[in-house]
Write an enzyme that holds these catalytic residues in place. Structure first.
Site, mmCIF file in Angstrom:
data_model
loop_
_atom_site.group_PDB
_atom_site.id
_atom_site.type_symbol
_atom_site.label_atom_id
_atom_site.label_comp_id
_atom_site.label_asym_id
_atom_site.label_seq_id
_atom_site.Cartn_x
_atom_site.Cartn_y
_atom_site.Cartn_z
ATOM 1 N N LYS A 78 0.845 -1.200 0.000
ATOM 2 C CA LYS A 78 0.000 0.000 0.000
ATOM 3 C C LYS A 78 0.875 1.242 0.000
ATOM 4 C CE LYS A 78 -3.813 1.953 2.776
ATOM 5 N NZ LYS A 78 -4.654 1.736 3.973
ATOM 6 N N SER A 153 -9.553 1.932 3.153
ATOM 7 C CA SER A 153 -8.700 2.688 2.256
ATOM 8 C C SER A 153 -7.719 1.825 1.465
ATOM 9 C CB SER A 153 -7.905 3.744 3.043
ATOM 10 O OG SER A 153 -7.055 3.133 3.985
ATOM 11 N N SER A 177 -9.657 -0.398 7.292
ATOM 12 C CA SER A 177 -9.136 -0.272 5.923
ATOM 13 C C SER A 177 -8.529 -1.525 5.317
ATOM 14 C CB SER A 177 -8.100 0.838 5.859
ATOM 15 O OG SER A 177 -8.772 2.057 5.794
HETATM 16 N N1 GLN Z 1 -12.859 4.425 6.667
HETATM 17 C C1 GLN Z 1 -12.095 4.737 7.830
HETATM 18 C C2 GLN Z 1 -11.635 6.169 7.770
HETATM 19 O O1 GLN Z 1 -11.893 6.797 6.817
HETATM 20 C C3 GLN Z 1 -10.970 3.792 7.980
HETATM 21 C C4 GLN Z 1 -9.680 4.198 7.418
HETATM 22 C C5 GLN Z 1 -8.528 3.276 7.727
HETATM 23 O O2 GLN Z 1 -8.674 2.210 8.351
HETATM 24 N N2 GLN Z 1 -7.350 3.719 7.320
HETATM 25 O O3 GLN Z 1 -11.047 6.677 8.680
#
Ligand code: GLN
Length: 468
Positions: A78, A153, A177
């Protein structure tokens, strides 16, 4: 279309027996990337030459009998993870042109075990998002249906595995994410216990929530990669070493009533979940329903604390040290402002402002301190449930993958989609998502298992029962 490849242990057997080579395997993934990546947008960089060169080296080590335990495992990382002398941009324009001088501990450990890194994967900017639509490089499309999002994400990481462009991805999970895109794409993903895997070299979003973890088709690949990347690291003092796992037979699992009865839960997901519950009961598990009084507090606690931490972490991106710098500034303050205004996306700006607000002198106690107190209550109550039951099970998400654009105009709707995943990050507990079939239009659904601190082995073994 749904090519589920074999697990690494089988690939390894073939490699060791001389039936396949790392070069062939890498080339196979590169072919998939050239076929699909232009459309799916999962990889931001592909290290073609380099991956083939490493594959040749690892093939030599296999012949010499001294190959590492991940020899020939093809991994994508990532864009939030640093890899020495390679670009890392956190899905953002603010890190335009940035190359790290060192590798994240997790990345280095993969390399040391002879894994082959094939490329850098698209994600929501700084990990802030649930659909991968907040990336400066555009959305990632779901390979199951390209009109739908990949989840976020770690969307690029999920789709890369889903579409056979790599065997394993390394993602990050601050509030779901890893698990959410895994569920949306029909693969598995593990968020380890906070403190199991070093965060060194992970570009920080919310430091007391962030964790690095693997994504793959096979649960056994998650376990293998975890074994390589976990454990003590002089660069991250929150990491603990050598936790004895509890090998007691696990027989009792709980689901939270307010989650499975939540009005946002798609009925097909509820049905699929309860059919898994019935199968678990048939296998001799006791499955109980428990109450959790803080459902309404999960998302506010998560979003107050993570935005507060983000507003502090992202202060370092000011145009001075790395990445983008504006051309048009006449003094230092204007340079900071213009740089940040030009290069941060809308969602990141929204969160920096929210986080700055909840930390401001007049509101600190009302929001930040209060959220810390509620975090403690949520932790205690969750651990109470896990004192009585070995695992907490739930669907990973309340719906299958949204259509592209469906939630982008309403941030609150977007945040609601994280309801089932943030509890594991608020509490620091380990959680895994595994596939639970598809809905009636062919979109994947996920089953989540959360366990006691450091019981990754328990949740991974148990999750193999799902869809068995
Ligand atoms: N959707 C969550 C956020 O926007 C999770 C993001 C993540 O785990 N990096 O914060």
């Amino acid at each position: 279309m749904n090519l589920v490849p074999v697990a690494y242990s089988e690939i390894r057997r073939d490699l060791m027996a001389g039936k396949r080579t790392c070069v062939e395997i890498v080339q196979g993934h590169l072919d998939r990337i050239s076929e699909y990546n232009a459309q799916l947008n999962a990889f931001l960089s592909v290290y073609e030459e380099e991956a083939l060169m490493r594959a040749r080296e690892v093939d030599e080590r296999i012949k010499a009998g001294n190959a590492g335990i991940l020899a020939g495992l093809v991994v994508g990382i990532k864009d939030l993870l640093c890899y020495a002398d390679h670009p890392s941009q956190a899905g953002s324009q603010i890190l335009d042109g940035f190359q790290s001088t060192f590798s994240a501990t997790a990345v280095q450990r993969l390399l040391d075990a002879d894994a082959i890194i094939i490329g850098r994967q698209n994600c929501d900017e700084f990990g802030m998002g649930s659909t991968n639509e907040n990336s400066a490089f555009g959305p990632v499309l779901n390979f199951a249906n390209t009109a739908h999002v990949a989840g976020g994400s770690s969307g690029g990481s999920a789709v890369a595995v889903q579409a056979g462009m790599c065997q394993v991805s390394l993602g990050t999970d601050t509030g779901g994410s890893i698990r959410m895109p895994a569920a949306f794409c029909g693969i598995s993903g593990l968020k380890p216990t906070y403190g199991r895997v070093s965060r060194w070299g992970l570009i920080a979003y919310a430091s007391s929530f962030d964790s690095i973890g693997p994504m793959a088709h096979h649960v056994e690949d998650l376990a293998l990669v975890l074994k390589v990347i976990e454990g003590k690291d002089g660069f991250d003092s929150t990491v603990v070493d050598e936790i004895a796992s509890n090998n007691q037979p696990k027989k009792r699992v709980a689901y939270i009533k307010e989650i499975v009865e939540h009005p946002s839960l798609q009925s097909e997901i509820r049905d699929a979940f309860f059919s898994q519950v019935a199968q678990l009961k048939a296998k001799g598990y006791e499955v109980i329903s428990v109450e959790f009084p803080y459902i309404e507090q999960l998302l506010p606690t998560y979003y107050v604390l993570t935005t507060a931490e983000a507003s502090s972490n992202l202060a370092r991106f000011d145009g001075v040290k790395y990445g983008h710098r504006t051309d048009g500034a006449s003094d230092l303050m204007e340079m900071y402002k213009k740089t940040r205004d030009e290069a941060f996306g809308e969602e990141v700006k929204r969160r920096i402002m929210l986080g700055t607000f909840v930390l401001s002198a007049d509101y600190y106690d009302a929001y930040y301190t209060k959220a810390q107190q509620v975090r403690r209550l949520i932790q205690e109550k969750t651990l109470d449930i896990l004192a009585e039951s070995d695992f907490i099970i739930s669907p990973t998400t309340s719906s299958t993958a949204y259509q592209i654009g469906e939630k982008t105009l309403d941030p609150l709707q977007m945040y609601l989609g994280d309801l089932f995943t943030v509890q594991a990050n608020i509490t620091g507990l380990p959680a895994v998502s595994v596939p639970m079939g598809e809905d009636s239009v062919g979109l994947p659904m996920g089953f989540q298992v959360t366990g006691r601190p450091f019981d990754e082995k328990g949740i991974l073994d148990f999750s193999k029962l799902i869809n068995e």
